[in-house]
Design a protein around this motif. Sequence first.
Motif, mmCIF file in Angstrom:
data_model
loop_
_atom_site.group_PDB
_atom_site.id
_atom_site.type_symbol
_atom_site.label_atom_id
_atom_site.label_comp_id
_atom_site.label_asym_id
_atom_site.label_seq_id
_atom_site.Cartn_x
_atom_site.Cartn_y
_atom_site.Cartn_z
ATOM 1 N N ILE A 1 -0.781 -3.961 -5.437
ATOM 2 C CA ILE A 1 0.592 -4.446 -5.420
ATOM 3 C C ILE A 1 1.121 -4.259 -4.004
ATOM 4 O O ILE A 1 1.095 -3.147 -3.471
ATOM 5 C CB ILE A 1 1.443 -3.659 -6.434
ATOM 6 C CG1 ILE A 1 0.879 -3.866 -7.825
ATOM 7 C CG2 ILE A 1 2.907 -4.052 -6.345
ATOM 8 C CD1 ILE A 1 1.229 -2.780 -8.801
ATOM 9 N N VAL A 2 1.580 -5.337 -3.387
ATOM 10 C CA VAL A 2 2.059 -5.288 -2.012
ATOM 11 C C VAL A 2 3.588 -5.286 -2.015
ATOM 12 O O VAL A 2 4.214 -6.184 -2.576
ATOM 13 C CB VAL A 2 1.530 -6.487 -1.190
ATOM 14 C CG1 VAL A 2 2.064 -6.427 0.236
ATOM 15 C CG2 VAL A 2 0.014 -6.511 -1.204
ATOM 16 N N LEU A 3 4.160 -4.255 -1.402
ATOM 17 C CA LEU A 3 5.618 -4.157 -1.252
ATOM 18 C C LEU A 3 5.963 -4.335 0.217
ATOM 19 O O LEU A 3 5.552 -3.533 1.063
ATOM 20 C CB LEU A 3 6.122 -2.788 -1.704
ATOM 21 C CG LEU A 3 5.943 -2.416 -3.162
ATOM 22 C CD1 LEU A 3 6.469 -1.009 -3.400
ATOM 23 C CD2 LEU A 3 6.667 -3.400 -4.050
ATOM 24 N N GLU B 1 6.419 -1.056 7.443
ATOM 25 C CA GLU B 1 6.447 -2.492 7.161
ATOM 26 C C GLU B 1 6.094 -2.796 5.717
ATOM 27 O O GLU B 1 6.747 -3.614 5.076
ATOM 28 C CB GLU B 1 5.477 -3.230 8.083
ATOM 29 C CG GLU B 1 5.916 -3.212 9.519
ATOM 30 C CD GLU B 1 4.988 -3.983 10.439
ATOM 31 O OE1 GLU B 1 4.034 -4.641 9.960
ATOM 32 O OE2 GLU B 1 5.221 -3.936 11.655
ATOM 33 N N ARG B 2 5.043 -2.132 5.235
ATOM 34 C CA ARG B 2 4.562 -2.514 3.911
ATOM 35 C C ARG B 2 3.773 -1.374 3.288
ATOM 36 O O ARG B 2 3.189 -0.559 3.983
ATOM 37 C CB ARG B 2 3.770 -3.772 4.139
ATOM 38 C CG ARG B 2 2.822 -4.321 3.354
ATOM 39 C CD ARG B 2 2.382 -5.756 3.805
ATOM 40 N NE ARG B 2 1.483 -5.829 4.946
ATOM 41 C CZ ARG B 2 1.829 -6.151 6.178
ATOM 42 N NH1 ARG B 2 3.061 -6.413 6.501
ATOM 43 N NH2 ARG B 2 0.942 -6.204 7.127
ATOM 44 N N LEU B 3 3.782 -1.356 1.969
ATOM 45 C CA LEU B 3 2.924 -0.461 1.195
ATOM 46 C C LEU B 3 2.024 -1.312 0.327
ATOM 47 O O LEU B 3 2.488 -2.257 -0.326
ATOM 48 C CB LEU B 3 3.744 0.451 0.281
ATOM 49 C CG LEU B 3 4.642 1.503 0.925
ATOM 50 C CD1 LEU B 3 5.412 2.251 -0.158
ATOM 51 C CD2 LEU B 3 3.839 2.481 1.757
ATOM 52 N N ILE B 4 0.754 -0.978 0.317
ATOM 53 C CA ILE B 4 -0.186 -1.589 -0.612
ATOM 54 C C ILE B 4 -0.523 -0.513 -1.629
ATOM 55 O O ILE B 4 -1.134 0.510 -1.289
ATOM 56 C CB ILE B 4 -1.444 -2.110 0.103
ATOM 57 C CG1 ILE B 4 -1.052 -3.121 1.182
ATOM 58 C CG2 ILE B 4 -2.412 -2.731 -0.911
ATOM 59 C CD1 ILE B 4 -2.189 -3.526 2.095
ATOM 60 N N ILE B 5 -0.075 -0.719 -2.847
ATOM 61 C CA ILE B 5 -0.256 0.250 -3.923
ATOM 62 C C ILE B 5 -1.513 -0.139 -4.685
ATOM 63 O O ILE B 5 -1.647 -1.283 -5.125
ATOM 64 C CB ILE B 5 0.981 0.268 -4.837
ATOM 65 C CG1 ILE B 5 2.199 0.715 -4.012
ATOM 66 C CG2 ILE B 5 0.757 1.163 -6.043
ATOM 67 C CD1 ILE B 5 3.521 0.517 -4.716
#
Length: 98
Positions: free
Chosen positions: A68-70, A30-34
């Motif tokens: 950074i949220v992708l 669903e998402r990556l939080i970098i």
Amino acid sequence: MSYLTDYETVAASQTDQVLGGVGAAGNILERLIIVPATTGAGDVSIKDGGGSAINVFKTGTLSDLRPIVLSLEIRSTSGAFKVTTGANVSVIAIGRFS
């Protein structure tokens, strides 16, 4: 947004870390939080199974250290999702992993 999700952390300088126990086709990322540790944080890429790496974060010099949220909302078609992180950058992966 689903509330039945897993999360997994990926430390800096990891290569092809499988998300989940073994991962499988049909898993959802669903998402990556970098999370950069320095303004010179490294790159982040993902793979769908044994496929080619997809760069999702390329850095030069960052102006700050905010996460950074992708939002990806993707389903694996060929196996476990894998994450590779460069130096000075970690990731929190959110999705449904087996």
